[in-house]
Design a protein around this motif. Structure first.
Motif, PDB file in Angstrom:
ATOM      1  N   PRO A 109       0.809  -1.229   0.000  1.00  0.00           N
ATOM      2  CA  PRO A 109       0.000   0.000   0.000  1.00  0.00           C
ATOM      3  C   PRO A 109       0.840   1.276   0.000  1.00  0.00           C
ATOM      4  O   PRO A 109       0.487   2.244  -0.671  1.00  0.00           O
ATOM      5  CB  PRO A 109      -0.836  -0.118   1.284  1.00  0.00           C
ATOM      6  CG  PRO A 109      -0.112  -1.105   2.134  1.00  0.00           C
ATOM      7  CD  PRO A 109       0.558  -2.052   1.190  1.00  0.00           C
ATOM      8  N   ILE A 110       1.959   1.271   0.743  1.00  0.00           N
ATOM      9  CA  ILE A 110       2.797   2.474   0.778  1.00  0.00           C
ATOM     10  C   ILE A 110       3.394   2.739  -0.606  1.00  0.00           C
ATOM     11  O   ILE A 110       3.436   3.881  -1.083  1.00  0.00           O
ATOM     12  CB  ILE A 110       3.916   2.322   1.829  1.00  0.00           C
ATOM     13  CG1 ILE A 110       3.309   2.046   3.205  1.00  0.00           C
ATOM     14  CG2 ILE A 110       4.765   3.583   1.866  1.00  0.00           C
ATOM     15  CD1 ILE A 110       2.380   3.125   3.702  1.00  0.00           C
ATOM     16  N   GLY A 111       3.852   1.688  -1.253  1.00  0.00           N
ATOM     17  CA  GLY A 111       4.395   1.845  -2.596  1.00  0.00           C
ATOM     18  C   GLY A 111       3.347   2.302  -3.588  1.00  0.00           C
ATOM     19  O   GLY A 111       3.641   3.101  -4.494  1.00  0.00           O
ATOM     20  N   GLU A 112       2.110   1.819  -3.438  1.00  0.00           N
ATOM     21  CA  GLU A 112       1.037   2.227  -4.350  1.00  0.00           C
ATOM     22  C   GLU A 112       0.699   3.707  -4.152  1.00  0.00           C
ATOM     23  O   GLU A 112       0.466   4.433  -5.125  1.00  0.00           O
ATOM     24  CB  GLU A 112      -0.203   1.373  -4.107  1.00  0.00           C
ATOM     25  CG  GLU A 112      -1.329   1.593  -5.097  1.00  0.00           C
ATOM     26  CD  GLU A 112      -0.952   1.190  -6.505  1.00  0.00           C
ATOM     27  OE1 GLU A 112      -1.409   1.861  -7.448  1.00  0.00           O
ATOM     28  OE2 GLU A 112      -0.203   0.207  -6.669  1.00  0.00           O
ATOM     29  N   ILE A 113       0.682   4.163  -2.897  1.00  0.00           N
ATOM     30  CA  ILE A 113       0.449   5.579  -2.636  1.00  0.00           C
ATOM     31  C   ILE A 113       1.564   6.418  -3.242  1.00  0.00           C
ATOM     32  O   ILE A 113       1.328   7.469  -3.852  1.00  0.00           O
ATOM     33  CB  ILE A 113       0.337   5.828  -1.120  1.00  0.00           C
ATOM     34  CG1 ILE A 113      -0.933   5.177  -0.569  1.00  0.00           C
ATOM     35  CG2 ILE A 113       0.329   7.321  -0.813  1.00  0.00           C
ATOM     36  CD1 ILE A 113      -1.072   5.283   0.939  1.00  0.00           C
ATOM     37  N   ASN A 114       2.803   5.929  -3.084  1.00  0.00           N
ATOM     38  CA  ASN A 114       3.944   6.648  -3.641  1.00  0.00           C
ATOM     39  C   ASN A 114       3.850   6.744  -5.160  1.00  0.00           C
ATOM     40  O   ASN A 114       4.099   7.802  -5.755  1.00  0.00           O
ATOM     41  CB  ASN A 114       5.240   5.947  -3.232  1.00  0.00           C
ATOM     42  CG  ASN A 114       6.473   6.666  -3.747  1.00  0.00           C
ATOM     43  OD1 ASN A 114       6.516   7.887  -3.773  1.00  0.00           O
ATOM     44  ND2 ASN A 114       7.472   5.916  -4.166  1.00  0.00           N
ATOM     45  N   ARG A 115       3.461   5.647  -5.815  1.00  0.00           N
ATOM     46  CA  ARG A 115       3.336   5.665  -7.273  1.00  0.00           C
ATOM     47  C   ARG A 115       2.202   6.576  -7.726  1.00  0.00           C
ATOM     48  O   ARG A 115       2.315   7.276  -8.738  1.00  0.00           O
ATOM     49  CB  ARG A 115       3.115   4.243  -7.797  1.00  0.00           C
ATOM     50  CG  ARG A 115       4.372   3.379  -7.794  1.00  0.00           C
ATOM     51  CD  ARG A 115       4.116   2.048  -8.480  1.00  0.00           C
ATOM     52  NE  ARG A 115       3.225   1.209  -7.694  1.00  0.00           N
ATOM     53  CZ  ARG A 115       3.633   0.361  -6.746  1.00  0.00           C
ATOM     54  NH1 ARG A 115       4.925   0.266  -6.458  1.00  0.00           N
ATOM     55  NH2 ARG A 115       2.770  -0.369  -6.089  1.00  0.00           N
ATOM     56  N   SER A 116       1.094   6.579  -6.975  1.00  0.00           N
ATOM     57  CA  SER A 116      -0.056   7.403  -7.362  1.00  0.00           C
ATOM     58  C   SER A 116       0.288   8.882  -7.330  1.00  0.00           C
ATOM     59  O   SER A 116      -0.026   9.634  -8.265  1.00  0.00           O
ATOM     60  CB  SER A 116      -1.247   7.116  -6.441  1.00  0.00           C
ATOM     61  OG  SER A 116      -1.670   5.765  -6.562  1.00  0.00           O
ATOM     62  N   PHE A 117       0.945   9.314  -6.256  1.00  0.00           N
ATOM     63  CA  PHE A 117       1.229  10.741  -6.130  1.00  0.00           C
ATOM     64  C   PHE A 117       2.495  11.148  -6.864  1.00  0.00           C
ATOM     65  O   PHE A 117       2.659  12.331  -7.185  1.00  0.00           O
ATOM     66  CB  PHE A 117       1.332  11.117  -4.652  1.00  0.00           C
ATOM     67  CG  PHE A 117      -0.002  11.218  -3.965  1.00  0.00           C
ATOM     68  CD1 PHE A 117      -0.812  12.311  -4.163  1.00  0.00           C
ATOM     69  CD2 PHE A 117      -0.452  10.189  -3.147  1.00  0.00           C
ATOM     70  CE1 PHE A 117      -2.050  12.408  -3.544  1.00  0.00           C
ATOM     71  CE2 PHE A 117      -1.686  10.275  -2.509  1.00  0.00           C
ATOM     72  CZ  PHE A 117      -2.482  11.382  -2.710  1.00  0.00           C
ATOM     73  N   SER A 118       3.402  10.207  -7.124  1.00  0.00           N
ATOM     74  CA  SER A 118       4.579  10.567  -7.916  1.00  0.00           C
ATOM     75  C   SER A 118       4.200  10.843  -9.365  1.00  0.00           C
ATOM     76  O   SER A 118       4.868  11.622 -10.053  1.00  0.00           O
ATOM     77  CB  SER A 118       5.624   9.444  -7.857  1.00  0.00           C
ATOM     78  OG  SER A 118       5.110   8.241  -8.424  1.00  0.00           O
ATOM     79  N   ASP A 119       3.112  10.213  -9.845  1.00  0.00           N
ATOM     80  CA  ASP A 119       2.618  10.487 -11.190  1.00  0.00           C
ATOM     81  C   ASP A 119       1.759  11.750 -11.250  1.00  0.00           C
ATOM     82  O   ASP A 119       1.488  12.257 -12.331  1.00  0.00           O
ATOM     83  CB  ASP A 119       1.788   9.300 -11.706  1.00  0.00           C
ATOM     84  CG  ASP A 119       2.637   8.060 -11.906  1.00  0.00           C
ATOM     85  OD1 ASP A 119       3.866   8.214 -12.038  1.00  0.00           O
ATOM     86  OD2 ASP A 119       2.083   6.948 -11.909  1.00  0.00           O
ATOM     87  N   CYS A 158     -10.085  10.528  -8.903  1.00  0.00           N
ATOM     88  CA  CYS A 158      -8.960  10.626  -9.840  1.00  0.00           C
ATOM     89  C   CYS A 158      -7.894   9.581  -9.532  1.00  0.00           C
ATOM     90  O   CYS A 158      -7.341   8.966 -10.450  1.00  0.00           O
ATOM     91  CB  CYS A 158      -8.357  12.025  -9.775  1.00  0.00           C
ATOM     92  SG  CYS A 158      -9.381  13.291 -10.546  1.00  0.00           S
ATOM     93  N   LEU A 159      -7.590   9.360  -8.255  1.00  0.00           N
ATOM     94  CA  LEU A 159      -6.560   8.390  -7.891  1.00  0.00           C
ATOM     95  C   LEU A 159      -6.916   6.982  -8.346  1.00  0.00           C
ATOM     96  O   LEU A 159      -6.040   6.179  -8.673  1.00  0.00           O
ATOM     97  CB  LEU A 159      -6.330   8.410  -6.377  1.00  0.00           C
ATOM     98  CG  LEU A 159      -5.699   9.680  -5.799  1.00  0.00           C
ATOM     99  CD1 LEU A 159      -5.554   9.556  -4.284  1.00  0.00           C
ATOM    100  CD2 LEU A 159      -4.351   9.967  -6.446  1.00  0.00           C
ATOM    101  N   VAL A 160      -8.213   6.667  -8.363  1.00  0.00           N
ATOM    102  CA  VAL A 160      -8.645   5.336  -8.805  1.00  0.00           C
ATOM    103  C   VAL A 160      -8.760   5.283 -10.325  1.00  0.00           C
ATOM    104  O   VAL A 160      -8.250   4.352 -10.969  1.00  0.00           O
ATOM    105  CB  VAL A 160      -9.980   4.951  -8.144  1.00  0.00           C
ATOM    106  CG1 VAL A 160     -10.453   3.591  -8.658  1.00  0.00           C
ATOM    107  CG2 VAL A 160      -9.836   4.899  -6.624  1.00  0.00           C
ATOM    108  N   ILE A 161      -9.415   6.266 -10.930  1.00  0.00           N
ATOM    109  CA  ILE A 161      -9.653   6.235 -12.371  1.00  0.00           C
ATOM    110  C   ILE A 161      -8.348   6.259 -13.151  1.00  0.00           C
ATOM    111  O   ILE A 161      -8.185   5.551 -14.154  1.00  0.00           O
ATOM    112  CB  ILE A 161     -10.562   7.415 -12.782  1.00  0.00           C
ATOM    113  CG1 ILE A 161     -11.978   7.205 -12.238  1.00  0.00           C
ATOM    114  CG2 ILE A 161     -10.606   7.570 -14.296  1.00  0.00           C
ATOM    115  CD1 ILE A 161     -12.905   8.380 -12.462  1.00  0.00           C
TER     116      ILE A 161
END
Length: 472
Positions: A109-119, A158-161
C-alpha cells in the motif's frame, strides 16, 4: 548466442534478484520479479474487477442518487439528526472502498500511494490544502463531512480512475452515457407533465411550484450543469459517438433538455462554446481548409432543419417558461447583489478566520439568502474565512492543472463551464457532489490518449564485442 557477461551487465540486471543455485556457470543470471501489472494472478484479476464494479456503482450513484432522493428516503444526509454514516454520499463509500482495494492489491500500500502521487505531484498541493481545511473544521468544532463529499471525493475518484486501464474504464463510460441520457428523458417527462418524480428539497424544506425539471440529479441547476458538460464532451470529442448520423440528433436532444432544466448559465455557456467552435470552423474553411462535399451538404441541411425546429418550438410555446427566465428571474439578480452585501456585515477578524455559523444563518435569512450564497468564493469566505479560501483556491488550481494535463484539449471548455457555474450559483460551495460529477466527466470522457511510443522499451546500443561474437 549472447555471452553470459552480456546478460549480467544488461540494463535490467540491477532490477532482478540474483539466482545462483548449484550451477556456478549461471551464477550471473538473475531471476525476474513477478510483475503484478503485466501478468496479474487470478486473485489480482478478481480484485481488479471488484474495483471496477465498485467504481461502476459509484458512477451510477453519482448521477442517480441525489441529496433530494436521500432526504425523501429519510436518510439524514443534509438534514439534522441521524448517524455519522448517513452524512456521506454512497459514492464516497464506494470510491473509498475501491481505493483501499487498489492499495492492497499488490500487497504494497505504501508503494502504491507513492506511485499514485509521484505520477500526479500537483495533487499533493491539493491534499495539503484540504488537510489544512480539515484541521480548521476540528479546531472550530464544525461539521467536517461537508468537505469530504465536496472536496475529498474528487481526489479519490482521480486516484482510482487514473490507475485503471482503457478496457476497465469502458463500463464506467457506458454508465455515464446511460445515466445522463436517462436524466435527460426524465427531464423532458417532468417538464411536460409538471410532476417531479423526486420532490425538490433544499435541506429539509420541500420546494413547491417549481416548473424546472430536476430528474435524478436533485436540482435543476445541477442537472443543467451536468448535461451541459456532457454536451460539450460530445461536441469536442466525436469519438464518444463516432456515427455523425447518431451524434447530431443526440446533441440536439440533450441541448433541448437544457430548456427543460432551466439553467440559464449552463445554456448560455454551452451555446457560446458551440458558437465559437462553429465560427472557428467557418474561418478555417474561408482560409482554404479542405472538407468533404457530403459533409457540407449535411451541415447545411442540418442548419435548415434545426432552424425550422426552433421556430416551430417557439410558435408552439414549448419553451416559453424558459424564455421568461431571461426577462423575469424571480429575484435571482437581487440575491446575487445581496450576496456581495453580506460581506459588509462582518468585521476583518471574522472575514479572515471565518464568522460564527449561527450569525451567518441569521444574516442569510435577513437578506433573503435562505437557498444559499450564489457565489463559490464568497460562500467559502463566509464558511471558512479568507485564509482557507485562498488555500482552497490554490489547491483547486493545482487540481485542475493536473486534470487538464491528463485530458484532451476539450477539457478546457468543461473547466470554463465549472468556473462560470461556481461564480454564478451555490454550486459546490455547499455540501454536494457536483464537483466530483464534473471531474468524472472529464476523467472518463476526455482522457488524453497515450502516444503509440509511450511505454515502448528503449533499444540499448550493442557493445562492439557483442557484435563481433554475434555477426548478423
Amino acid at each position: 548466442m549472447r555471452p553470459v557477461s552480456h546478460l549480467a551487465g544488461s540494463a535490467n540486471a540491477a532490477q532482478l534478484p540474483l539466482y545462483r543455485g548449484g550451477h556456478p556457470a549461471i551464477s550471473g543470471i538473475r531471476r525476474p520479479l513477478h510483475d503484478f501489472r503485466s501478468r496479474p494472478t487470478t486473485a489480482g484479476r478478481v480484485i481488479d474487477w471488484i474495483i471496477v464494479g465498485l467504481m461502476l456503482l459509484a458512477v451510477v450513484s453519482m448521477f442517480a442518487v441525489s441529496s433530494s432522493l436521500l432526504t425523501n428516503l429519510k436518510v439524514h444526509y443534509l438534514t439534522a439528526g441521524g448517524g455519522f454514516y448517513e452524512k456521506l454520499h454512497p459514492a464516497t463509500y464506494l470510491t473509498l472502498f475501491a481505493w483501499l482495494l487498489l492499495l492492497m492489491r499488490n500487497g504494497d500500500p505504501i508503494g502504491e500511494i507513492n506511485r499514485s502521487f509521484s505520477d500526479a505531484k500537483l495533487m499533493l498541493i491539493y491534499l495539503f490544502c484540504w488537510v489544512c481545511l480539515l484541521i480548521q473544521m476540528f479546531v472550530l468544532d464544525r461539521p467536517f463531512t461537508v468537505i469530504i463529499d465536496t472536496f475529498l471525493l474528487p481526489l479519490l475518484l482521480c486516484l482510482v480512475i487514473w490507475r485503471l486501464t482503457a478496457s476497465q474504464r469502458k463500463p464506467l463510460v457506458w454508465a455515464i452515457h446511460l445515466t445522463i441520457l436517462l436524466n435527460v428523458v426524465l427531464g423532458y417527462y417532468e417538464y411536460f407533465s409538471g410532476h417531479h418524480l423526486i420532490p425538490l428539497t433544499v435541506g429539509d424544506v420541500v420546494v413547491l411550484g417549481e416548473w424546472r425539471s430536476s430528474a435524478l440529479l436533485g436540482h435543476p441547476l445541477t442537472a443543467s450543469g451536468i448535461v451541459g458538460g456532457y454536451i460539450l464532451a460530445l461536441v469536442l470529442r466525436p469519438a464518444l459517438c463516432p456515427p455523425i448520423i447518431l451524434r447530431l440528433p443526440l446533441l440536439a436532444f440533450c441541448l433541448g433538455s437544457l430548456m427543460a432544466f432551466g439553467g440559464r448559465t449552463a445554456l448560455v455557456t454551452v451555446l457560446l462554446v458551440i458558437g465559437s467552435i462553429f465560427c472557428f470552423e467557418i474561418f478555417r474553411l474561408l482560409r482554404g481548409e479542405r472538407t468533404s462535399l457530403p459533409l457540407v451538404i449535411g451541415a447545411m441541411c442540418l442548419l435548415f432543419v434545426a432552424g425550422a425546429g426552433i421556430f416551430a418550438a417557439l410558435d408552439l410555446g414549448i419553451f416559453d417558461k424558459m424564455l421568461l427566465r431571461f426577462s423575469s428571474d424571480k429575484g435571482s439578480t437581487l440575491a446575487r447583489y445581496a450576496t456581495f452585501n453580506l460581506l459588509s456585515h462582518f468585521d476583518w477578524y471574522e472575514l479572515v478566520l471565518g464568522p460564527n455559523p449561527v450569525r451567518v444563518s441569521a444574516l442569510q435569512s435577513q437578506l433573503g439568502l435562505n437557498y444559499g450564497i450564489e457565489n463559490f468564493w464568497i460562500s467559502c469566505i463566509v464558511q471558512f474565512g479568507l485564509i482557507h479560501t485562498v488555500l482552497l483556491t490554490i489547491g483547486l488550481v493545482a487540481f485542475f492543472v493536473e486534470l487538464l494535463r491528463r485530458s484532451t484539449s476539450g477539457a478546457y471548455a468543461i473547466v470554463l463551464l465549472v468556473l462560470v457555474i461556481a461564480a454564478s450559483s451555490v454550486s459546490f460551495s455547499s455540501k454536494n457532489i457536483q464537483l466530483a460529477q464534473f471531474i468524472v466527466l472529464v476523467a472518463l470522457l476526455l482522457p488524453r490518449e497515450p502516444s503509440p511510443t509511450a511505454g515502448a522499451p528503449r533499444q540499448l546500443p550493442r557493445k562492439r564485442s557483442d557484435a563481433l561474437l554475434n555477426p548478423r
